[in-house]
Scaffold this motif. Structure first.
Motif, PDB file in Angstrom:
ATOM      1  N   THR A  53       0.842  -1.206   0.000  1.00 25.65           N
ATOM      2  CA  THR A  53       0.000   0.000   0.000  1.00 25.65           C
ATOM      3  C   THR A  53       0.877   1.255   0.000  1.00 25.65           C
ATOM      4  N   ILE A  54       0.314   2.364  -0.447  1.00 27.20           N
ATOM      5  CA  ILE A  54       1.062   3.615  -0.530  1.00 27.20           C
ATOM      6  C   ILE A  54       1.203   4.229   0.865  1.00 27.20           C
ATOM      7  N   LYS A  55       2.411   4.696   1.178  1.00 27.68           N
ATOM      8  CA  LYS A  55       2.655   5.328   2.476  1.00 27.68           C
ATOM      9  C   LYS A  55       1.924   6.655   2.590  1.00 27.68           C
ATOM     10  N   LYS A  56       1.368   6.905   3.753  1.00 26.20           N
ATOM     11  CA  LYS A  56       0.719   8.188   4.008  1.00 26.20           C
ATOM     12  C   LYS A  56       1.768   9.180   4.496  1.00 26.20           C
ATOM     13  N   GLN A  57       1.823  10.343   3.860  1.00 23.67           N
ATOM     14  CA  GLN A  57       2.836  11.344   4.185  1.00 23.67           C
ATOM     15  C   GLN A  57       2.263  12.511   4.993  1.00 23.67           C
ATOM     16  N   GLY A  58       1.063  12.347   5.533  1.00 27.74           N
ATOM     17  CA  GLY A  58       0.419  13.449   6.260  1.00 27.74           C
ATOM     18  C   GLY A  58       0.022  14.554   5.305  1.00 27.74           C
ATOM     19  N   ASN A  59       0.423  15.773   5.623  1.00 22.52           N
ATOM     20  CA  ASN A  59       0.114  16.916   4.759  1.00 22.52           C
ATOM     21  C   ASN A  59       1.095  17.060   3.597  1.00 22.52           C
ATOM     22  N   LYS A  60       2.204  16.288   3.660  1.00 20.07           N
ATOM     23  CA  LYS A  60       3.212  16.372   2.595  1.00 20.07           C
ATOM     24  C   LYS A  60       2.726  15.653   1.337  1.00 20.07           C
ATOM     25  N   LYS A  61       3.047  16.219   0.192  1.00 24.15           N
ATOM     26  CA  LYS A  61       2.656  15.627  -1.085  1.00 24.15           C
ATOM     27  C   LYS A  61       3.624  14.501  -1.438  1.00 24.15           C
ATOM     28  N   VAL A  62       3.079  13.371  -1.857  1.00 25.53           N
ATOM     29  CA  VAL A  62       3.926  12.239  -2.264  1.00 25.53           C
ATOM     30  C   VAL A  62       4.546  12.560  -3.622  1.00 25.53           C
ATOM     31  N   ILE A  63       5.857  12.462  -3.713  1.00 22.43           N
ATOM     32  CA  ILE A  63       6.566  12.758  -4.959  1.00 22.43           C
ATOM     33  C   ILE A  63       6.825  11.454  -5.701  1.00 22.43           C
ATOM     34  N   TRP A  64       6.416  11.417  -6.960  1.00 20.50           N
ATOM     35  CA  TRP A  64       6.569  10.221  -7.781  1.00 20.50           C
ATOM     36  C   TRP A  64       7.581  10.476  -8.901  1.00 20.50           C
ATOM     37  N   LYS A  65       8.549   9.570  -9.034  1.00 23.16           N
ATOM     38  CA  LYS A  65       9.500   9.622 -10.148  1.00 23.16           C
ATOM     39  C   LYS A  65       8.999   8.706 -11.256  1.00 23.16           C
ATOM     40  N   LYS A  66       9.008   9.219 -12.472  1.00 23.66           N
ATOM     41  CA  LYS A  66       8.530   8.440 -13.624  1.00 23.66           C
ATOM     42  C   LYS A  66       9.698   8.081 -14.533  1.00 23.66           C
ATOM     43  N   SER A  67       9.862   6.796 -14.771  1.00 26.05           N
ATOM     44  CA  SER A  67      10.930   6.353 -15.663  1.00 26.05           C
ATOM     45  C   SER A  67      10.525   6.586 -17.119  1.00 26.05           C
ATOM     46  N   ASN A  68      11.487   6.457 -18.022  1.00 20.24           N
ATOM     47  CA  ASN A  68      11.185   6.610 -19.453  1.00 20.24           C
ATOM     48  C   ASN A  68      10.206   5.545 -19.926  1.00 20.24           C
ATOM     49  N   HIS A  69      10.358   4.335 -19.365  1.00 18.49           N
ATOM     50  CA  HIS A  69       9.427   3.256 -19.718  1.00 18.49           C
ATOM     51  C   HIS A  69       8.002   3.609 -19.275  1.00 18.49           C
ATOM     52  N   TYR A  70       7.881   4.173 -18.069  1.00 16.46           N
ATOM     53  CA  TYR A  70       6.560   4.555 -17.553  1.00 16.46           C
ATOM     54  C   TYR A  70       5.920   5.614 -18.456  1.00 16.46           C
ATOM     55  N   ILE A  71       6.700   6.632 -18.845  1.00 20.39           N
ATOM     56  CA  ILE A  71       6.169   7.695 -19.714  1.00 20.39           C
ATOM     57  C   ILE A  71       5.754   7.127 -21.072  1.00 20.39           C
ATOM     58  N   LYS A  72       6.539   6.167 -21.566  1.00 26.66           N
ATOM     59  CA  LYS A  72       6.197   5.521 -22.846  1.00 26.66           C
ATOM     60  C   LYS A  72       4.853   4.800 -22.733  1.00 26.66           C
ATOM     61  N   HIS A  73       4.686   4.032 -21.657  1.00 26.68           N
ATOM     62  CA  HIS A  73       3.417   3.309 -21.455  1.00 26.68           C
ATOM     63  C   HIS A  73       2.264   4.281 -21.225  1.00 26.68           C
ATOM     64  N   GLN A  74       2.549   5.381 -20.550  1.00 19.98           N
ATOM     65  CA  GLN A  74       1.524   6.401 -20.296  1.00 19.98           C
ATOM     66  C   GLN A  74       1.005   6.979 -21.614  1.00 19.98           C
ATOM     67  N   ASN A  75       1.916   7.245 -22.542  1.00 23.87           N
ATOM     68  CA  ASN A  75       1.525   7.757 -23.860  1.00 23.87           C
ATOM     69  C   ASN A  75       0.759   6.712 -24.669  1.00 23.87           C
ATOM     70  N   GLU A  76       1.160   5.429 -24.519  1.00 19.99           N
ATOM     71  CA  GLU A  76       0.428   4.344 -25.198  1.00 19.99           C
ATOM     72  C   GLU A  76      -1.011   4.277 -24.681  1.00 19.99           C
ATOM     73  N   LEU A  77      -1.148   4.419 -23.364  1.00 28.75           N
ATOM     74  CA  LEU A  77      -2.486   4.377 -22.761  1.00 28.75           C
ATOM     75  C   LEU A  77      -3.341   5.548 -23.247  1.00 28.75           C
ATOM     76  N   LYS A  78      -2.728   6.728 -23.336  1.00 25.45           N
ATOM     77  CA  LYS A  78      -3.439   7.919 -23.814  1.00 25.45           C
ATOM     78  C   LYS A  78      -3.955   7.708 -25.237  1.00 25.45           C
ATOM     79  N   GLU A  79      -3.117   7.082 -26.065  1.00 28.39           N
ATOM     80  CA  GLU A  79      -3.498   6.795 -27.450  1.00 28.39           C
ATOM     81  C   GLU A  79      -4.653   5.791 -27.514  1.00 28.39           C
ATOM     82  N   LEU A  80      -4.613   4.793 -26.621  1.00 23.94           N
ATOM     83  CA  LEU A  80      -5.687   3.794 -26.601  1.00 23.94           C
ATOM     84  C   LEU A  80      -7.019   4.409 -26.175  1.00 23.94           C
TER      85      LEU A  80
END
Length: 486
Positions: free
Chosen positions: A284-311
């Motif tokens: 499960t995702i850790k709760k950071q309280g009032n702090k915003k969770v920062i997510w790093k996106k790899s090149n593979h993730y961005i590629k799949h994200q664009n594929e999903l957008k196209e679909l």
């Protein structure tokens, strides 16, 4: 007066695309700034005791509530909760960006936000949302006289001149260009990993009639007679005097749904491996309280994200195309189209009650959210209603709770409740598919839209039963949905 929309590609240069992207982003920031300003006023308004007392005193009766609504609207105007007030707010913001965004386009941004507030103030809306980066993809003007203008096959907007690709050899496009222009809308679409730009010209009047280029015949004609529709979450049954059909809605999008599932699984694995510190040991995702969770996106993730957008884009385009074709097919049977009133938004919600089955296991609370998102039956009904409007007709909705098409038997006039799993009716040895029979009854609704015309049912049943058997024969041996049960 009716309007219709025709979309044309824009022949953009690279520098023009950069300017357009900049203007879309400025517009998004104006929209979000406007949300910020209006939310403060809205929250102050709903805190006042007088407003809360007036809202709670509404009875639902139009006559008795008339004076109460007048007082409520006065309070809303006092707090600046009106479209005119939104226009005044956006005017102050627009002057800082006047080189990119004209005043009429800014007003339309304010009008779009006001529509969101209308759902809260007068409908069932709950919240106004900010627009995320890259999610505002259309901008429109209010007239063709200023702002975004079309003239001599060009779009003119704040110093930009962009050629419009129009095929005048296409009969439909040629006829459309003879109509008066109401206003223009610039749209960007993410197609095959890059943005493409289009102009949607909104014309006044009814759309031109489409003609077959080879034969010269009119493609889509409206029929004359009664048509009954029994629409579900994934299927639609059609009954008319000339044909009977049981069809799956948007049957070409299921393969896309399977692809989406695989891409989402890859994206989940990628984001977990790139951000292990954001997850607990149980996944499960850790709760950071009032702090915003920062997510790093790899090149593979961005590629799949664009594929999903196209679909998602493909899925929406295929679904709309199939619905448009099906709507043309339905109105070709008749101009009086009847359908039951359906609360699709209610079917999307999870069940509230916690229940157990015969084995003592908890029943799933999921309902029809995924099916409705994929098949969009409500969109089909909207398209049918729009197309009927060109001929001076409209979709006729019958009273579902009074008519009870799924329970009625026109042979003896009785009502019998059936479970969802019971897909066939048996009337003294005469077996009829449940959805097709419901569509037949809806076609023969009485003038009060609450009961069925027994004389019509008796006169038309023999023809319906013949067409019903032909449709069942067509469906036998095919891979059908479980709800069709053939």
């Amino acid at each position: 007066m009716a309007n219709f929309v025709v979309e044309f590609p824009l022949r953009t240069e690279k520098y023009q695309e950069d300017i357009l992207n900049k203007r879309f982003e400025i517009s998004r920031q104006i929209y979000n700034s406007l949300v910020n300003v209006t939310q403060k006023r809205y929250k102050e308004m709903i805190k006042t005791k007088k407003y809360r007392d007036l809202m709670s005193s509404l009875t639902g009766n139009k006559k008795t509530d008339k004076e109460i609504w007048k007082q409520i609207n006065d309070i809303r105007k006092q707090y600046g909760m009106s479209e005119y007030s939104f226009h005044k707010d956006v005017k102050k913001m627009q002057k800082h960006f006047k080189d990119n965004i004209d005043s009429l386009t800014a007003r339309k941004i304010a009008a779009a936000l006001w529509k969101s507030y209308e759902k809260i103030l007068y409908g069932n809306g709950k919240k106004v949302y900010y627009k995320k980066y890259g999610t505002l993809d259309s901008l429109e003007g209010k007239s063709n006289g200023s702002g975004i203008r079309f003239k001599d096959d060009m779009i003119f907007w704040n110093g930009m001149e962009i050629p419009v690709v129009i095929d005048y050899s296409n009969y439909y496009e040629y006829q459309a260009m003879q109509c008066q222009i109401c206003y223009n809308r610039i749209v960007r679409k993410y197609v095959r990993n890059k943005y493409k730009y289009y102009v949607q010209i909104i014309f006044k009047g009814n759309p031109p009639v489409k003609v077959n280029a080879d034969t010269g015949e009119i493609k889509h004609c409206v029929g004359n007679g009664d048509v009954g529709l029994d629409i579900g979450t994934r299927t639609i049954a059609i009954a008319s005097q000339s044909d009977v059909k049981l069809l799956e809605l948007a049957d070409r999008i299921q393969n896309i749904e399977n692809q989406k599932r695989r891409i989402l699984r890859r994206m989940d694995r990628s984001i977990r491996s790139t951000n292990p510190d954001n997850y607990n040991e149980d996944g499960t995702i850790k709760k950071q309280g009032n702090k915003k969770v920062i997510w790093k996106k790899s090149n593979h993730y961005i590629k799949h994200q664009n594929e999903l957008k196209e679909l998602y884009r493909k899925q929406a385009a295929i679904r709309k195309y199939q619905h448009e074709c099906l709507a043309n097919y339905i109105i070709s049977f008749g101009n009086k189209v009847y359908v039951e009133k359906m609360n699709f938004s209610g079917l999307q919600k999870r069940a509230k009650k916690t229940e157990k089955n015969d084995k003592g296991r908890f029943k799933r609370k999921k309902r029809f959210g995924k099916s409705l998102a994929n098949k969009a039956p409500s969109m089909l009904l909207t398209i049918i209603n729009r197309k009927l409007g060109y001929y001076g007709e409209q979709l006729i909705k019958i009273d579902t709770s009074e008519a009870k098409a799924s329970q009625f038997n026109h042979f003896d006039g009785t009502y019998t409740k059936k479970s969802l799993s019971q897909r066939w009716n048996n009337f003294d040895g005469v077996k009829i598919q449940r959805d097709l029979y419901s569509a037949f009854l809806i076609m023969n609704i009485a003038d009060d839209l609450k009961s069925f015309d027994i004389d019509k049912c008796n006169d038309r049943f023999e023809n319906f039963y013949r067409l019903h058997n032909l449709e069942v024969e067509r469906l036998i041996g095919k891979k059908n949905l479980s709800s069709i049960s053939i």
